[in-house]
Each structure stands twice: as structure tokens, then as C-alpha cells.
Scaffold this active site. Structure first.
Site, PDB file in Angstrom:
ATOM      1  N   HIS A 147      12.247   3.817  68.553  1.00 27.31           N
ATOM      2  CA  HIS A 147      13.608   4.356  68.515  1.00 27.31           C
ATOM      3  C   HIS A 147      13.753   5.497  69.519  1.00 27.31           C
ATOM      4  O   HIS A 147      14.732   5.563  70.273  1.00 27.31           O
ATOM      5  CB  HIS A 147      13.946   4.883  67.121  1.00 27.31           C
ATOM      6  CG  HIS A 147      14.205   3.826  66.102  1.00 27.31           C
ATOM      7  ND1 HIS A 147      15.057   2.772  66.307  1.00 27.31           N
ATOM      8  CD2 HIS A 147      13.733   3.679  64.827  1.00 27.31           C
ATOM      9  CE1 HIS A 147      15.098   2.012  65.220  1.00 27.31           C
ATOM     10  NE2 HIS A 147      14.296   2.542  64.313  1.00 27.31           N
ATOM     11  N   HIS A 184       7.264   1.863  64.975  1.00 28.28           N
ATOM     12  CA  HIS A 184       8.677   1.570  64.714  1.00 28.28           C
ATOM     13  C   HIS A 184       9.528   2.792  65.069  1.00 28.28           C
ATOM     14  O   HIS A 184      10.534   2.680  65.779  1.00 28.28           O
ATOM     15  CB  HIS A 184       8.852   1.203  63.238  1.00 28.28           C
ATOM     16  CG  HIS A 184      10.271   0.998  62.815  1.00 28.28           C
ATOM     17  ND1 HIS A 184      10.796  -0.241  62.545  1.00 28.28           N
ATOM     18  CD2 HIS A 184      11.289   1.886  62.602  1.00 28.28           C
ATOM     19  CE1 HIS A 184      12.065  -0.119  62.198  1.00 28.28           C
ATOM     20  NE2 HIS A 184      12.390   1.162  62.214  1.00 28.28           N
ATOM     21  N   GLU A 185       9.110   3.964  64.600  1.00 27.12           N
ATOM     22  CA  GLU A 185       9.878   5.185  64.857  1.00 27.12           C
ATOM     23  C   GLU A 185       9.779   5.611  66.322  1.00 27.12           C
ATOM     24  O   GLU A 185      10.775   6.026  66.920  1.00 27.12           O
ATOM     25  CB  GLU A 185       9.396   6.307  63.939  1.00 27.12           C
ATOM     26  CG  GLU A 185       9.713   6.093  62.475  1.00 27.12           C
ATOM     27  CD  GLU A 185      11.203   6.002  62.191  1.00 27.12           C
ATOM     28  OE1 GLU A 185      12.000   6.578  62.959  1.00 27.12           O
ATOM     29  OE2 GLU A 185      11.573   5.347  61.200  1.00 27.12           O
TER      30      GLU A 185
END
Length: 219
Positions: free
Chosen positions: A26, A22-23
Site C-alpha cells: 500500500h 500487504h501493508e
């Protein structure tokens, strides 16, 4: 104790992948749109050690699992990693590109949920063996944690991804006023969590998400 160890073994990989990718997503999208901050910090990587937060990635999920085993029932399992640094001012079109950078994290969770659903489908379609049940349980955990993280992060509360998406979509002055909520975002989340409202909001949304996964993949 045996049940706790078994649960930790099943959930460890899905939680680790869900939070860290998820990170990383980004950072990857931020670099694509012109901000190299995360790249220079070494955060666009599949190495989980670069993303792990000792509390959010390890202690909180393990604690929730432990409590669910000891006392029964099941709170919503969630966690977090170290936030990827993004300098929105360095994006080519800061307000517009913020939407895609913010949406990348939940998008990664959606992709992983679909991947785990396919693995679950493979497991139930395969001849039963020693690894069939553990594979099904891990795939089920993967769908669950990715669904939770996707839906949680899409809540329109800055600094969650949904809040950043809202800031990107709102007209200029309204977006500026809405973004000023950000310092209060974490206290708002804690209030929702301890009041039970967070579970009441996410529970039906998660059930609907799991229903659509089951419907689409025939599981």
C-alpha cells in the site's frame, strides 16, 4: 503442546510475510502516485518490526492456531498489521489513484500465493528428504493465509481494500454516501465473524482460489 509448536513454526513465516508485505505494498503504490506519507513514516520497508501489530499479527493468528490444535477443526486463519498511513488527498488523482493503492495489498497477497504455490510444486517434485514435508506444509500455509487475506480484504466493506476500490469506482455522490459506512466497517466485520457468515462467505471463495492454484500449477 508439541503439535502447537510445530504449527506455529510452519505458519509463522507465511503469516508474517503475508500481513507485513500487504501493508508495505500500500505504501509503495501510494508513494508512486504522489503520497509520501508512508515513506516518511518508514513504512515502505520489508522490516516486519515496522508493521507488526502485537494483537493482529501475533496474538490473533496464534490464538486461532492454538484453538484449532486443541479443539480440532479449522477456523479461517487471519490477522492484520498496523495500517500504513495514506493521505488520499495527496495522490495526484485522489479518487482514481485510490483504486491502485487499495488493490496493492491484495495484489501482493496474490503474488505471494503464487510464489508459495511454486515452492509447493518444487517440494513435491524434489527427492524426498528431511526438509521436503516441512517445506510442503509451509508452502501450503502460505497459499492459505495469502488467499484468506486477499479475499477478506476484497470484500466491499470500507475501510477494507475492497471498500476503497468500490469508492474509487462508484460515481461521485454514490461514492461519498458509500464511504460513510467506514466507521461501521469493523463492527460489521465482527458481526459477520461471530455469526459465522464470514466463514460462509470466504470458505467457498477460498476453496475456489485454491482449486485454481492447484489447476494452474499442477499441485
Amino acid at each position: 503442546m508439541e503439535s502447537l509448536i510445530s504449527n506455529l513454526a510452519i505458519w509463522a513465516l507465511p503469516v508474517l510475510l503475508a500481513i507485513t508485505l500487504h501493508e508495505a505494498a500500500h505504501g509503495y503504490v501510494a508513494r508512486y502516485f504522489g503520497d509520501p506519507t508512508a515513506d516518511r513514516a518508514g513504512r515502505i520497508t520489508l522490516n516486519p518490526l515496522r508493521h507488526i501489530d502485537p494483537v493482529g499479527t501475533v496474538l490473533v493468528p496464534a490464538g486461532i492456531l492454538g484453538l484449532s490444535v486443541l479443539f480440532g477443526g479449522g477456523g479461517i486463519l487471519f490477522g492484520w498489521a498496523k495500517p500504513v498511513p495514506v493521505d488520499f488527498g495527496r495522490l495526484r488523482r485522489p479518487k482514481a489513484d485510490m483504486l491502485w493503492v487499495a488493490a496493492a495489498g491484495p495484489g501482493a497477497n496474490l503474488a505471494m500465493a503464487i510464489g508459495w504455490a511454486l515452492l509447493f510444486k518444487l517440494a513435491i517434485s524434489s527427492p524426498q528428504g528431511a526438509f521436503t514435508i516441512p517445506m510442503m506444509k509451509m508452502a501450503d500455509a502460505g497459499m492459505q493465509i495469502n488467499g484468506v487475506l486477499m479475499l477478506l480484504n476484497l470484500l466491499p466493506i470500507p475501510p477494507l481494500d475492497g471498500g476503497r476500490i468500490a469508492v474509487s469506482l462508484l460515481p461521485g455522490r454514490l461514492a461519498w454516501h458509500f464511504s460513510r459506512i467506514e466507521p461501521f466497517g469493523f463492527p460489521i466485520l465482527l458481526l459477520l465473524l461471530f455469526s459465522g457468515l464470514l466463514g460462509a462467505i470466504l470458505g467457498p471463495m477460498l476453496a475456489m482460489f485454491r482449486f485454481f492454484l492447484a489447476l494452474i500449477f499442477g499441485i
